[in-house]
Design an enzyme around this catalytic site. Structure first.
Site, PDB file in Angstrom:
ATOM      1  CB  CYS A 343      -0.836  -0.148   0.904  1.00  0.00           C
ATOM      2  SG  CYS A 343      -2.406  -0.518   1.179  1.00  0.00           S
ATOM      3  CD  GLU A 344       4.446   3.532   1.149  1.00  0.00           C
ATOM      4  OE1 GLU A 344       4.512   4.459   0.132  1.00  0.00           O
ATOM      5  OE2 GLU A 344       3.827   3.307   2.170  1.00  0.00           O
ATOM      6  CE1 TYR A 372      24.553  -2.924  -1.295  1.00  0.00           C
ATOM      7  CE2 TYR A 372      24.816  -3.180  -2.726  1.00  0.00           C
ATOM      8  CZ  TYR A 372      25.270  -3.001  -2.153  1.00  0.00           C
ATOM      9  OH  TYR A 372      27.288  -2.940  -1.978  1.00  0.00           O
TER      10      TYR A 372
HETATM   11  N1  PLP Z   1      32.570  -0.662   0.722  1.00  0.00           N
HETATM   12  C1  PLP Z   1      31.538  -0.261   1.369  1.00  0.00           C
HETATM   13  C2  PLP Z   1      32.116   0.712   2.909  1.00  0.00           C
HETATM   14  C3  PLP Z   1      30.288   0.476   1.395  1.00  0.00           C
HETATM   15  O1  PLP Z   1      29.934   1.173   1.406  1.00  0.00           O
HETATM   16  C4  PLP Z   1      30.202  -0.391   0.233  1.00  0.00           C
HETATM   17  C5  PLP Z   1      28.585  -0.302  -0.401  1.00  0.00           C
HETATM   18  O2  PLP Z   1      28.407   0.615  -0.755  1.00  0.00           O
HETATM   19  C6  PLP Z   1      30.498  -1.477  -0.548  1.00  0.00           C
HETATM   20  C7  PLP Z   1      32.192  -1.499   0.198  1.00  0.00           C
HETATM   21  C8  PLP Z   1      30.351  -2.427  -1.840  1.00  0.00           C
HETATM   22  O3  PLP Z   1      29.643  -1.523  -2.584  1.00  0.00           O
HETATM   23  P1  PLP Z   1      29.755  -2.776  -3.670  1.00  0.00           P
HETATM   24  O4  PLP Z   1      28.301  -3.390  -4.333  1.00  0.00           O
HETATM   25  O5  PLP Z   1      29.140  -1.412  -4.988  1.00  0.00           O
HETATM   26  O6  PLP Z   1      30.829  -3.139  -4.093  1.00  0.00           O
END
Ligand code: PLP
Length: 431
Positions: A343-344, A372
């Site tokens: 609901c967004e 992610y």
């Molecule tokens: N190292 C640090 C300190 C981070 O904040 C991040 C993610 O932002 C990463 C490594 C991994 O980044 P990526 O998934 O873009 O390789």
């Protein structure tokens, strides 16, 4: 080689047809390919293998699943963590404490102490006070905390504003201008074993130029610190390399990246650490979902799927694109808005998208959700966290259950569980 491909018109993860997984565990479900993980992990380390000294710490935030971490540990990866929870997961996966790097702008006292007690290999300091507090904790234990100072090089990584970390206005790292004096002060603390520098300018970086510019700034700082009498033995170059989410995306090759790193760091004479996340797991996962409704819309129909922003937050968080594809495409296409049930208004995966034609009840995937994806999942709208499955060849294994966090404390004995039996795919069609 693609680990998610069509066989006899059905999308498979390696040799497992995705409908088999949907039948077994229901949808939505995050599906990972062990083969794709191994390939990406090895591609990264072998591209950089000619560097005199390199260590690889997988950024656990990208995918903290225990099966993923175990697989990466077996391939020589340590862990880059940002919380006590990630420390626990890394250690549980068999990663040696010495191979753990603790990044993170807000480490609590508890987290610092626990990491010290675990004997981790490197603390990445984000501010002077953190160094002082850590040094005190270490002294009380009669030890010295191995640390590097994270510097903000004031370089824009050219990525989405919300995943840019290298501009001086961002919360990450210390201002490079004040770094030499701060380093002098921190290096005098008994409880710290200050060994060098770290940086990380952002994520999903699609161009090597900002990375090279940032690395060069760190190289200048290494020289300056050595001129001040410091022994610099470590530089942590962070992560950040992007992956192609759209078919037309072109990303820097690992060969070009490795050549750039070798060129820039040639005279540094340090041990380099890399913290890759997205590039290791991003393309190794899909989010398998089922179409609940195709709802008529004013301009285009809404394809409403059973995955939502709580399963894959990136589109709602930063308008990220994930390719949508039918599991059994029939050659027809349609233009639609793809939405989740939350609901967004922002629970949208795509607007006015040309996609495979899908009907109610059909299976589809969002591609490139291995980084992610499940890592950012929530139970918003009291939706259970989706399960995670690891495919390896022609077998698959449930590596995370469908769960509704916090539910167990309020659930009374004998009350039915929120996780029902797997949906068998038989979806009644409207008459
Ligand atoms: N190292 C640090 C300190 C981070 O904040 C991040 C993610 O932002 C990463 C490594 C991994 O980044 P990526 O998934 O873009 O390789």
């Amino acid at each position: 080689m693609s680990f998610f491909d069509y066989r006899d018109g059905v999308l498979c993860a390696e040799s497992v047809p995705l409908p088999t997984i949907a039948d077994a565990v229901g949808t939505p479900v995050h599906v990972y390919s062990a083969g794709a993980l191994r390939q990406a992990a090895d591609a990264f380390t072998s591209a950089l293998r000619d560097l005199p000294s390199a260590r690889f710490a997988f950024a656990v935030k990208a995918n903290p699943n225990g099966a993923v971490l175990r697989l990466l540990a077996q391939r020589g990866y340590g862990a880059d963590i940002v919380s006590g929870g990630e420390l626990r997961r890394a250690l549980d996966a068999g990663i040696a404490p010495a191979n753990v790097v603790f990044s993170g702008v807000g480490k609590t006292d508890r987290e610092l102490i626990d990491a010290l007690e675990a004997g981790i290999g490197q603390f990445n300091l984000e501010l002077e006070e953190e160094g002082r507090v850590l040094a005190q904790f270490a002294r009380r234990r009669g030890s010295r905390a191995p640390a590097v100072l994270r510097v903000n090089p004031d370089i824009d990584g050219g990525t989405h504003a919300k995943i840019t970390t290298g501009r001086r206005t961002s919360k990450f790292g210390v201002d490079i201008a004040g770094a030499p004096d701060m380093y002098d002060r921190l290096a005098q603390l008994d409880g710290l074993d200050l060994q060098g520098l770290a940086l990380h300018i952002g994520s999903q970086i699609s161009n090597l130029e900002p990375l090279e510019a940032a690395y060069r700034r760190i190289g200048e700082l290494v020289l300056e610190l050595r001129a001040r009498g410091h022994t610099i033995t470590r530089v942590d170059l962070g992560g950040g390399l992007g992956i192609p989410y759209r078919p037309e995306d072109v990303m820097p090759s690992l060969t070009d990246y490795a050549a750039m790193v070798a060129r820039v760091t040639r005279d540094w004479n340090v041990c380099l650490t890399f913290e890759p996340g997205r590039i290791i797991t991003g393309l190794a996962g899909v989010l398998l979902t089922r179409v609940i409704w195709v709802k008529p819309g004013v301009t285009h129909p809404f394809v409403i799927v059973d995955a939502a922003m709580n399963d894959l937050a990136r589109p709602a968080l930063y308008d990220a694109y994930h390719r949508f594809a039918a599991v059994r495409p029939d050659g027809r296409t349609m233009v639609a808005n793809i939405a989740g049930p939350v609901c967004e208004t922002g629970d949208m995966f795509g607007i006015d998208r040309a996609i495979d034609h899908v009907d109610r009840g059909e299976l589809a995937v969002f591609h490139a959700t291995g980084a992610y994806g499940a890592a950012m999942a929530s139970s918003y709208n009291s939706r259970p966290l989706s399960p995670q499955v690891m495919v390896d060849g022609d077998t698959f294994e449930l590596v995370a259950d469908r769960t509704l966090p916090h539910d167990t404390s309020t659930r009374r004995q004998n009350e039915p569980r929120t996780t029902g039996p797997a949906f068998n795919g038989a979806m009644p069609q409207a008459a």
